[in-house]
Design a protein around this motif. Structure first.
Motif, PDB file in Angstrom:
ATOM      1  N   SER A 112       0.815  -1.450   0.377  1.00  0.00           N
ATOM      2  CA  SER A 112      -0.272   0.054   0.018  1.00  0.00           C
ATOM      3  C   SER A 112       0.474   0.680  -0.094  1.00  0.00           C
ATOM      4  O   SER A 112       0.247   2.184  -0.535  1.00  0.00           O
ATOM      5  CB  SER A 112      -0.469  -0.019   0.707  1.00  0.00           C
ATOM      6  OG  SER A 112      -2.212   1.366   1.141  1.00  0.00           O
ATOM      7  N   LEU A 113       2.637   1.460   0.892  1.00  0.00           N
ATOM      8  CA  LEU A 113       3.248   2.502   1.363  1.00  0.00           C
ATOM      9  C   LEU A 113       3.491   2.961  -0.324  1.00  0.00           C
ATOM     10  O   LEU A 113       3.787   3.828  -1.163  1.00  0.00           O
ATOM     11  CB  LEU A 113       3.969   1.851   1.920  1.00  0.00           C
ATOM     12  CG  LEU A 113       3.519   2.116   3.237  1.00  0.00           C
ATOM     13  CD1 LEU A 113       4.517   2.186   3.995  1.00  0.00           C
ATOM     14  CD2 LEU A 113       2.466   3.337   3.404  1.00  0.00           C
ATOM     15  N   ALA A 114       4.078   1.493  -0.701  1.00  0.00           N
ATOM     16  CA  ALA A 114       4.826   1.539  -2.242  1.00  0.00           C
ATOM     17  C   ALA A 114       3.629   1.654  -4.053  1.00  0.00           C
ATOM     18  O   ALA A 114       3.781   2.767  -4.559  1.00  0.00           O
ATOM     19  CB  ALA A 114       5.489   0.120  -2.939  1.00  0.00           C
ATOM     20  N   ALA A 115       2.068   1.567  -3.539  1.00  0.00           N
ATOM     21  CA  ALA A 115       1.322   1.889  -4.206  1.00  0.00           C
ATOM     22  C   ALA A 115       1.153   3.287  -4.054  1.00  0.00           C
ATOM     23  O   ALA A 115       0.845   3.662  -4.776  1.00  0.00           O
ATOM     24  CB  ALA A 115       0.714   1.217  -4.841  1.00  0.00           C
ATOM     25  N   SER A 116       1.041   3.817  -2.978  1.00  0.00           N
ATOM     26  CA  SER A 116       0.594   5.541  -3.127  1.00  0.00           C
ATOM     27  C   SER A 116       1.782   5.906  -3.365  1.00  0.00           C
ATOM     28  O   SER A 116       1.590   6.825  -4.629  1.00  0.00           O
ATOM     29  CB  SER A 116       0.417   5.719  -1.300  1.00  0.00           C
ATOM     30  OG  SER A 116       0.847   6.662  -0.773  1.00  0.00           O
ATOM     31  N   ASP A 117       3.115   5.718  -3.373  1.00  0.00           N
ATOM     32  CA  ASP A 117       4.405   6.041  -3.934  1.00  0.00           C
ATOM     33  C   ASP A 117       4.287   6.481  -5.926  1.00  0.00           C
ATOM     34  O   ASP A 117       4.421   7.682  -5.920  1.00  0.00           O
ATOM     35  CB  ASP A 117       5.341   5.690  -3.671  1.00  0.00           C
ATOM     36  CG  ASP A 117       6.671   6.281  -2.372  1.00  0.00           C
ATOM     37  OD1 ASP A 117       5.176   7.314  -1.893  1.00  0.00           O
ATOM     38  OD2 ASP A 117       6.850   5.478  -1.768  1.00  0.00           O
ATOM     39  N   PHE A 118       3.729   5.229  -5.803  1.00  0.00           N
ATOM     40  CA  PHE A 118       3.608   5.284  -7.404  1.00  0.00           C
ATOM     41  C   PHE A 118       2.441   6.501  -8.040  1.00  0.00           C
ATOM     42  O   PHE A 118       2.757   6.738  -9.124  1.00  0.00           O
ATOM     43  CB  PHE A 118       3.406   3.896  -8.036  1.00  0.00           C
ATOM     44  CG  PHE A 118       2.783   3.192  -9.663  1.00  0.00           C
ATOM     45  CD1 PHE A 118       3.765   3.269 -10.333  1.00  0.00           C
ATOM     46  CD2 PHE A 118       1.494   3.183  -9.861  1.00  0.00           C
ATOM     47  CE1 PHE A 118       3.983   3.157 -11.382  1.00  0.00           C
ATOM     48  CE2 PHE A 118       1.021   3.062 -11.474  1.00  0.00           C
ATOM     49  CZ  PHE A 118       2.401   3.328 -12.182  1.00  0.00           C
ATOM     50  N   LEU A 119       1.345   5.918  -7.166  1.00  0.00           N
ATOM     51  CA  LEU A 119       0.465   6.643  -8.047  1.00  0.00           C
ATOM     52  C   LEU A 119       0.520   8.335  -7.729  1.00  0.00           C
ATOM     53  O   LEU A 119       0.418   9.233  -8.520  1.00  0.00           O
ATOM     54  CB  LEU A 119      -1.356   7.038  -6.607  1.00  0.00           C
ATOM     55  CG  LEU A 119      -1.832   5.030  -7.179  1.00  0.00           C
ATOM     56  CD1 LEU A 119      -3.187   5.016  -5.696  1.00  0.00           C
ATOM     57  CD2 LEU A 119      -2.520   5.193  -8.226  1.00  0.00           C
ATOM     58  N   HIS A 120       2.008   8.442  -6.590  1.00  0.00           N
ATOM     59  CA  HIS A 120       2.285  10.218  -6.474  1.00  0.00           C
ATOM     60  C   HIS A 120       3.097  10.841  -7.584  1.00  0.00           C
ATOM     61  O   HIS A 120       2.631  11.584  -8.200  1.00  0.00           O
ATOM     62  CB  HIS A 120       2.762   9.932  -5.353  1.00  0.00           C
ATOM     63  CG  HIS A 120       3.166  11.842  -4.394  1.00  0.00           C
ATOM     64  ND1 HIS A 120       3.192  12.609  -4.881  1.00  0.00           N
ATOM     65  CD2 HIS A 120       5.030  11.851  -5.413  1.00  0.00           C
ATOM     66  CE1 HIS A 120       3.677  13.572  -4.489  1.00  0.00           C
ATOM     67  NE2 HIS A 120       4.646  13.503  -4.975  1.00  0.00           N
ATOM     68  N   TYR A 121       3.935   9.246  -8.391  1.00  0.00           N
ATOM     69  CA  TYR A 121       4.450   9.724  -8.782  1.00  0.00           C
ATOM     70  C   TYR A 121       3.728   9.707 -10.441  1.00  0.00           C
ATOM     71  O   TYR A 121       4.231  10.820 -11.025  1.00  0.00           O
ATOM     72  CB  TYR A 121       5.655   8.397  -9.450  1.00  0.00           C
ATOM     73  CG  TYR A 121       7.019   8.144  -8.157  1.00  0.00           C
ATOM     74  CD1 TYR A 121       6.672   9.268  -7.183  1.00  0.00           C
ATOM     75  CD2 TYR A 121       6.447   7.128  -8.557  1.00  0.00           C
ATOM     76  CE1 TYR A 121       7.809   8.711  -6.469  1.00  0.00           C
ATOM     77  CE2 TYR A 121       8.025   6.651  -7.414  1.00  0.00           C
ATOM     78  CZ  TYR A 121       8.096   7.813  -6.605  1.00  0.00           C
ATOM     79  OH  TYR A 121       8.672   7.218  -5.003  1.00  0.00           O
ATOM     80  N   LEU A 122       2.839   8.682 -10.923  1.00  0.00           N
ATOM     81  CA  LEU A 122       2.155   9.402 -11.855  1.00  0.00           C
ATOM     82  C   LEU A 122       0.859  10.193 -11.740  1.00  0.00           C
ATOM     83  O   LEU A 122       0.963  11.314 -13.152  1.00  0.00           O
ATOM     84  CB  LEU A 122       1.383   7.689 -12.206  1.00  0.00           C
ATOM     85  CG  LEU A 122       0.369   7.996 -13.149  1.00  0.00           C
ATOM     86  CD1 LEU A 122       0.938   7.648 -14.154  1.00  0.00           C
ATOM     87  CD2 LEU A 122      -0.291   6.411 -13.042  1.00  0.00           C
ATOM     88  N   GLU A 123       0.120  10.621 -11.103  1.00  0.00           N
ATOM     89  CA  GLU A 123       0.025  12.214 -10.617  1.00  0.00           C
ATOM     90  C   GLU A 123       0.757  13.497 -11.128  1.00  0.00           C
ATOM     91  O   GLU A 123       0.105  13.693 -11.806  1.00  0.00           O
ATOM     92  CB  GLU A 123      -1.024  12.015  -9.350  1.00  0.00           C
ATOM     93  CG  GLU A 123      -1.141  13.913  -9.254  1.00  0.00           C
ATOM     94  CD  GLU A 123      -2.003  13.681  -7.154  1.00  0.00           C
ATOM     95  OE1 GLU A 123      -2.133  14.528  -7.280  1.00  0.00           O
ATOM     96  OE2 GLU A 123      -2.224  12.464  -7.367  1.00  0.00           O
ATOM     97  N   ASN A 124       1.793  13.505 -10.847  1.00  0.00           N
ATOM     98  CA  ASN A 124       3.008  14.283 -10.870  1.00  0.00           C
ATOM     99  C   ASN A 124       3.118  14.054 -12.345  1.00  0.00           C
ATOM    100  O   ASN A 124       3.401  15.571 -13.277  1.00  0.00           O
ATOM    101  CB  ASN A 124       4.570  14.035  -9.842  1.00  0.00           C
ATOM    102  CG  ASN A 124       3.979  14.377  -8.522  1.00  0.00           C
ATOM    103  OD1 ASN A 124       2.489  15.559  -8.221  1.00  0.00           O
ATOM    104  ND2 ASN A 124       4.776  14.250  -7.607  1.00  0.00           N
ATOM    105  N   GLU A 125       3.179  13.330 -13.090  1.00  0.00           N
ATOM    106  CA  GLU A 125       3.801  12.977 -14.241  1.00  0.00           C
ATOM    107  C   GLU A 125       2.655  13.156 -15.023  1.00  0.00           C
ATOM    108  O   GLU A 125       2.203  14.221 -16.200  1.00  0.00           O
ATOM    109  CB  GLU A 125       3.827  11.389 -14.764  1.00  0.00           C
ATOM    110  CG  GLU A 125       5.881  11.579 -14.200  1.00  0.00           C
ATOM    111  CD  GLU A 125       6.685  12.310 -14.807  1.00  0.00           C
ATOM    112  OE1 GLU A 125       6.518  12.750 -15.716  1.00  0.00           O
ATOM    113  OE2 GLU A 125       7.320  12.716 -14.100  1.00  0.00           O
ATOM    114  N   LEU A 126       1.143  12.956 -15.107  1.00  0.00           N
ATOM    115  CA  LEU A 126       0.551  13.803 -15.770  1.00  0.00           C
ATOM    116  C   LEU A 126      -0.250  15.033 -15.300  1.00  0.00           C
ATOM    117  O   LEU A 126      -0.854  15.955 -16.525  1.00  0.00           O
ATOM    118  CB  LEU A 126      -1.362  12.793 -14.878  1.00  0.00           C
ATOM    119  CG  LEU A 126      -1.689  11.220 -15.103  1.00  0.00           C
ATOM    120  CD1 LEU A 126      -2.247  10.724 -14.713  1.00  0.00           C
ATOM    121  CD2 LEU A 126      -1.637  11.024 -16.629  1.00  0.00           C
TER     122      LEU A 126
END
Length: 128
Positions: A112-126
């Motif tokens: 869940s913590l790793a997914a949170s980071d991934f979603l943060h990275y993706l959100e920033n890139e989007l």
């Protein structure tokens, strides 16, 4: 690490999911493959995944692998619909379903913590 062709497949899965929800004009654009949103999402996903793999190299092969990302296409598609963003726990639960009882709560928390980071990275890139 997931290669470019795999990410292209994942992007295809995401947009196939979105096409099911869309109108005819969107379906035609998507089928033609010249959809600028698809290209932008592919670039954002590639950059986010690269950043994720730099911070979580051990999870790239056990968590955010090709099989999982294809399965997570509906969740990833929701990243393009800001009114219905996925929660990191949804990614962790989807991942844990693959392994059943072999996954304990500690694994789910890390996922869940790793997914949170991934979603943060993706959100920033989007946003870029």
């Amino acid at each position: 690490m997931i290669i470019e062709s795999v990410l292209a497949t994942v992007v295809g899965e995401v947009f196939s999911y979105l096409v099911e929800q869309a109108g005819v004009a969107d379906q035609i654009r998507s089928l033609v493959g010249r959809d600028p949103q698809r290209l932008a999402f592919k670039l954002a996903l590639t950059k986010a995944y690269t950043q994720f793999s730099n911070y979580y190299p051990d999870l790239v092969e056990t968590f955010f692998d090709e099989h999982f990302l294809k399965k997570a296409a509906p969740l990833l598609a929701r990243c393009l619909l800001p009114t219905y963003l996925p929660a990191p726990s949804e990614f962790a639960n989807l991942w844990a379903e693959q392994f059943g009882a072999a996954i304990n709560d500690q694994h789910k928390v890390r996922a869940s913590l790793a997914a949170s980071d991934f979603l943060h990275y993706l959100e920033n890139e989007l946003r870029n």
